[in-house]
Enzyme design. Structure first.
Site, mmCIF file in Angstrom:
data_model
loop_
_atom_site.group_PDB
_atom_site.id
_atom_site.type_symbol
_atom_site.label_atom_id
_atom_site.label_comp_id
_atom_site.label_asym_id
_atom_site.label_seq_id
_atom_site.Cartn_x
_atom_site.Cartn_y
_atom_site.Cartn_z
ATOM 1 N N HIS A 62 0.816 -1.212 0.000
ATOM 2 C CA HIS A 62 0.000 0.000 0.000
ATOM 3 C C HIS A 62 0.854 1.267 0.000
ATOM 4 C CE1 HIS A 62 -3.059 -2.654 2.352
ATOM 5 N NE2 HIS A 62 -3.115 -2.886 1.057
ATOM 6 N N LYS A 72 5.127 6.100 7.903
ATOM 7 C CA LYS A 72 4.517 5.159 8.852
ATOM 8 C C LYS A 72 5.571 4.661 9.826
ATOM 9 C CE LYS A 72 1.034 3.466 5.605
ATOM 10 N NZ LYS A 72 0.555 2.300 4.844
ATOM 11 N N TYR A 132 0.327 1.269 14.050
ATOM 12 C CA TYR A 132 1.260 2.155 13.363
ATOM 13 C C TYR A 132 0.768 3.588 13.373
ATOM 14 C CZ TYR A 132 -1.740 1.133 9.280
ATOM 15 O OH TYR A 132 -2.806 0.949 8.425
ATOM 16 N N ASP A 168 -6.377 -5.914 -2.352
ATOM 17 C CA ASP A 168 -5.002 -6.358 -2.578
ATOM 18 C C ASP A 168 -4.922 -7.379 -3.704
ATOM 19 O OD1 ASP A 168 -4.144 -4.631 -0.631
ATOM 20 O OD2 ASP A 168 -3.982 -6.153 0.927
#
Length: 187
Positions: A62, A72, A132, A168
């Site tokens: 991603h 991130k 995250y 995905d």
């Protein structure tokens, strides 16, 4: 905080110290002042938490494109994952190169994945939880993905038939994906 560069120098492994006693341990997982001391001055604006029930669940690859690109800071707080970052910056001498780091509740490591890198992970245990921080808010209109099994990238995930989301599964190959990031010569 121990900071270790990876083969992609912008992607860093951060390992907070743990202080243990008879009760267990304590760890400071984020401190803005300590991060600034090691050259990480990112303003985090969103925290995310995911749980993947099945071992072999794969989330990725991603990215979120400008103007809402995200750095991130990823950690696994239950179980274990193989966390992956891929250089996605057009013109980078490391374009399509990747690193993989095992993050687990046991080892306490975190992976800093900067803007311009694809991100994904596969769970190595059942009921893995990942938390995250992101440097920008989620923006669905800037959301993007690249196929997890793209042969041009060639990631060794350790699984051949992972549990995937429809998003995905339908992600484009790297060759067909847009190039929203540009390498800025050493940055």
């Amino acid at each position: 905080m121990d900071v270790t560069p990876t083969d992609l120098p912008e992607v860093l492994i951060l390992t907070p110290r743990r202080f243990g006693d008879a009760r267990g341990w304590f760890s400071e997982t984020f401190n803005a002042a300590r991060m600034a001391e090691v050259g990480i001055g990112i303003d985090w604006v969103q925290d995310n938490h995911s749980m993947s029930a099945a071992k072999g669940t794969l989330r990725g690859l991603h990215y979120q494109r400008p103007p809402r690109a995200q750095d991130k800071l990823v950690r696994c707080t239950r179980g274990a994952i193989l966390d992956v970052a891929v250089d996605f910056r057009a013109g980078s001498p490391r374009f399509a190169s990747w690193v993989a780091v095992e993050l687990s509740a046991e080892n306490g490591r975190q992976l800093l994945v900067p803007k311009g890198f694809l991100h994904g992970f596969v769970t190595l245990t059942e009921n893995a939880e990942v938390q995250y921080k992101c440097s920008d808010l989620y923006a669905p209109d800037c959301d993007g993905a690249v196929r997890w099994d793209d042969p041009e990238i060639g990631i060794d995930w350790g699984v051949t038939t992972p549990v995937l989301s429809d998003k995905d599964r339908a992600a484009p190959l790297l060759a067909d994906a847009p190039r929203p990031f540009t390498w800025e010569g050493g940055k």
